[in-house]
Scaffold this motif. Structure first.
Motif, PDB file in Angstrom:
ATOM      1  N   MET A 126       0.833  -1.205   0.000  1.00 28.59           N
ATOM      2  CA  MET A 126       0.000   0.000   0.000  1.00 28.59           C
ATOM      3  C   MET A 126       0.867   1.255   0.000  1.00 28.59           C
ATOM      4  N   SER A 127       1.934   1.220   0.785  1.00 22.59           N
ATOM      5  CA  SER A 127       2.829   2.362   0.871  1.00 22.59           C
ATOM      6  C   SER A 127       3.531   2.617  -0.459  1.00 22.59           C
ATOM      7  N   THR A 128       3.846   1.552  -1.179  1.00 27.03           N
ATOM      8  CA  THR A 128       4.490   1.699  -2.489  1.00 27.03           C
ATOM      9  C   THR A 128       3.564   2.404  -3.467  1.00 27.03           C
ATOM     10  N   VAL A 129       2.314   1.968  -3.510  1.00 28.68           N
ATOM     11  CA  VAL A 129       1.332   2.608  -4.391  1.00 28.68           C
ATOM     12  C   VAL A 129       1.170   4.082  -4.013  1.00 28.68           C
ATOM     13  N   SER A 130       1.095   4.362  -2.713  1.00 29.46           N
ATOM     14  CA  SER A 130       0.918   5.727  -2.239  1.00 29.46           C
ATOM     15  C   SER A 130       2.123   6.602  -2.576  1.00 29.46           C
ATOM     16  N   ALA A 131       3.331   6.039  -2.473  1.00 30.76           N
ATOM     17  CA  ALA A 131       4.537   6.814  -2.758  1.00 30.76           C
ATOM     18  C   ALA A 131       4.591   7.225  -4.225  1.00 30.76           C
ATOM     19  N   VAL A 132       4.169   6.326  -5.113  1.00 30.08           N
ATOM     20  CA  VAL A 132       4.175   6.636  -6.547  1.00 30.08           C
ATOM     21  C   VAL A 132       3.099   7.659  -6.892  1.00 30.08           C
ATOM     22  N   LEU A 133       1.870   7.418  -6.422  1.00 30.17           N
ATOM     23  CA  LEU A 133       0.739   8.241  -6.838  1.00 30.17           C
ATOM     24  C   LEU A 133       0.553   9.482  -5.968  1.00 30.17           C
ATOM     25  N   GLY A 134       0.762   9.326  -4.668  1.00 33.50           N
ATOM     26  CA  GLY A 134       0.533  10.448  -3.764  1.00 33.50           C
ATOM     27  C   GLY A 134       1.724  11.377  -3.635  1.00 33.50           C
ATOM     28  N   MET A 135       2.928  10.806  -3.541  1.00 30.88           N
ATOM     29  CA  MET A 135       4.127  11.614  -3.343  1.00 30.88           C
ATOM     30  C   MET A 135       4.851  11.921  -4.645  1.00 30.88           C
ATOM     31  N   GLY A 136       4.480  11.223  -5.717  1.00 27.69           N
ATOM     32  CA  GLY A 136       5.160  11.446  -6.988  1.00 27.69           C
ATOM     33  C   GLY A 136       6.584  10.937  -7.007  1.00 27.69           C
TER      34      GLY A 136
END
Length: 488
Positions: A157-167
């Motif tokens: 989940m954190s990986t997906v968030s880092a790509v999409l949320g944090m860029g």
């Protein structure tokens, strides 16, 4: 692609039926996102449908999923944890009959119960693998156990968030400046960052001068940005970095920071502005707790905090009566993290103690389909914490250069209301006191007075902040005369 589609299907069916999530399905989804990034440079248009991306869901479907999730979570807790087995037996509750409307038949779980006997909340059907502790800055640290599957799910989940949320992209380098004893956040950040192909640097809460020196030092890595580009930090340690940067004459151009993610504490508006100016990065914040992961909140462009419904059930309740908080009033967040995202430490109606306000009107922002509150106002410690919330005090103090950061203050009760005691750089400070009194009145703070101190020994006891979790290092910062700046 077919394998990823199958993983997405299995994941979706597990959620709809409240069955066990296969960590490898989420890992496959995260790997495909990274592969798409490598091939096309940006995520696909359907990335909003990935887990945790707050996509809009038909209300009827959401209602069905919520009811199933609540019942499955209550059933697992009643069957497999000592605390909730006793609770359901005493009350004669049948988990299979609960609905969102009758969910309040379950008593609120106070934080003290989890702190007092954490093993009573661990499922007998799970295999505990990782003990995560909170920092304990507000009280005794809280113990939460995670299974191996939960850790793997959290990392995906954190990986997906880092790509999409944090860029985050492979050219970036992420530095973690949180407490090194925060095992779960540290593991999550390191694993997700390196899976994306970006680089990871562990700084910890060292002397701020040392941290700034590391942030400014060129990396010299082929295929990477010249300096550290992303930083994860607590609000109080960020304020310590700002204090050191302003005091020692650092400039935003000395760093290569693009984004700073702040969590764990209240981030005031003035600190956000000062940090952006001093360090040259956009400042973002989100809401997440060790106890209730992966449930959390995301801010919108209108200033609300929107809470996910995918991973758990959130209520806003009066901190004393535990009745629902009406619009326009302040209450505490009460969370129920859903099975199957959680299978080790299970919590039903967990009183986080975090204070938020409910909007008076329904939001119309880009995240209006998700439950909305104000940003976190502070931590409940009695009626005074609502009358004079932490956020309002920090907004008052952290805009003043004559108040050293992190701001040190204490509220002392008097018959006419609390008196705010503040540590300042020097006395006398009549102009500063006048500004503080004027702005406190304008903000509606229920204070009976403000007292300034230039000696910490005369200041009433203040609460600890995460920046106080200072870690020792043999390293010392380079003198300003030989400071290395980023290339033009």
């Amino acid at each position: 692609m077919f394998g990823t589609a199958l993983s997405q299907l299995r994941y979706g069916m597990a959620i709809l039926r409240n069955r066990r999530i296969r960590p490898q399905d989420l890992e496959r989804i995260a790997r495909d996102l990274i592969a798409t990034l490598a091939e096309f440079g940006e995520p696909g248009a359907d990335s909003a449908l990935l887990p945790g991306q707050a996509g809009s869901v038909d209300p009827a479907v959401r209602r069905t999923v919520t009811e199933r999730s609540l019942r499955a979570t209550a059933r697992a807790a009643a069957q497999h944890t000592a605390h909730y087995r006793r609770t359901f037996d005493v009350l004669g509750l049948d988990p299979s009959t609960l609905t969102p409307e009758s969910w309040d038949r379950i008593p609120v779980t106070p934080k003290e119960a989890l702190r007092g006997l954490p093993a009573a909340f661990v499922s007998a059907a799970s295999t505990p693998a990782l003990m995560a502790l909170t920092t304990g800055t507000s009280d005794t640290p809280t113990t939460v156990w995670y299974s191996r599957a939960e850790v793997e799910i959290a990392v995906a989940m954190s990986t997906v968030s880092a790509v999409l949320g944090m860029g985050l992209r492979p050219r970036h380098t992420m530095a973690y400046a949180g407490c090194s004893r925060a095992t779960l956040p540290l593991l999550n950040v390191e694993e997700s960052v390196t899976r994306i192909g970006a680089s990871f640097v562990q700084i910890g809460t060292v002397d701020p001068a040392v941290a700034l020196d590391r942030l400014a030092t060129p990396l010299g890595l082929r295929g990477k940005a010249p300096q550290i580009t992303h930083l994860t930090v607590s609000a109080s340690y960020l304020s310590a970095l700002v204090e050191e940067a302003e005091r020692s004459g650092w400039h935003a151009s000395d760093f290569g920071l693009e984004s700073i993610g702040v969590g764990g504490e209240v981030l005031s508006d003035p600190l956000r502005e000062r940090a952006a100016a001093a360090l040259g990065a956009r400042i973002s914040t989100a809401y997440m707790m060790t106890e209730t992961l992966p449930s959390g909140g995301t801010p919108c462009t209108e200033g609300h905090l929107h809470h996910t419904t995918e991973f758990g059930h959130m209520e806003i309740l009066d901190p004393v009566t535990h009745e629902p908080t009406p619009p326009g009033a302040v209450g505490i967040i009460v969370q129920t993290p859903y099975v199957p995202y959680r299978d080790c430490t299970l919590l039903l109606r967990y009183a986080t103690g975090d204070l938020v306000g409910r909007p008076e009107a329904e939001p119309t922002c880009e995240l209006a389909h998700l439950p909305a509150t104000s940003p976190i106002l502070g931590r409940w410690s009695g009626p005074r914490s609502i009358a004079v919330p932490t956020r309002s005090v920090l907004n008052l103090l952290e805009s003043e250069p004559d108040i050293p950061l992190p701001a040190r203050y204490a509220l002392v009760d008097r018959p006419g209301g609390p008196v705010l005691h503040v540590l300042v750089r020097r006395l006398p400070a009549a102009a500063l006191l006048g500004r503080l009194e004027e702005r406190a009145t304008a903000a509606g703070l229920a204070l009976d007075g403000i007292v300034l101190h230039d000696d910490p020994a005369t200041l009433p006891p203040t609460g600890p902040v995460r920046a106080d979790l200072r870690e020792h290092t043999f390293e010392s910062a380079r003198p300003a005369a030989v400071r290395v700046t980023s290339p033009a």
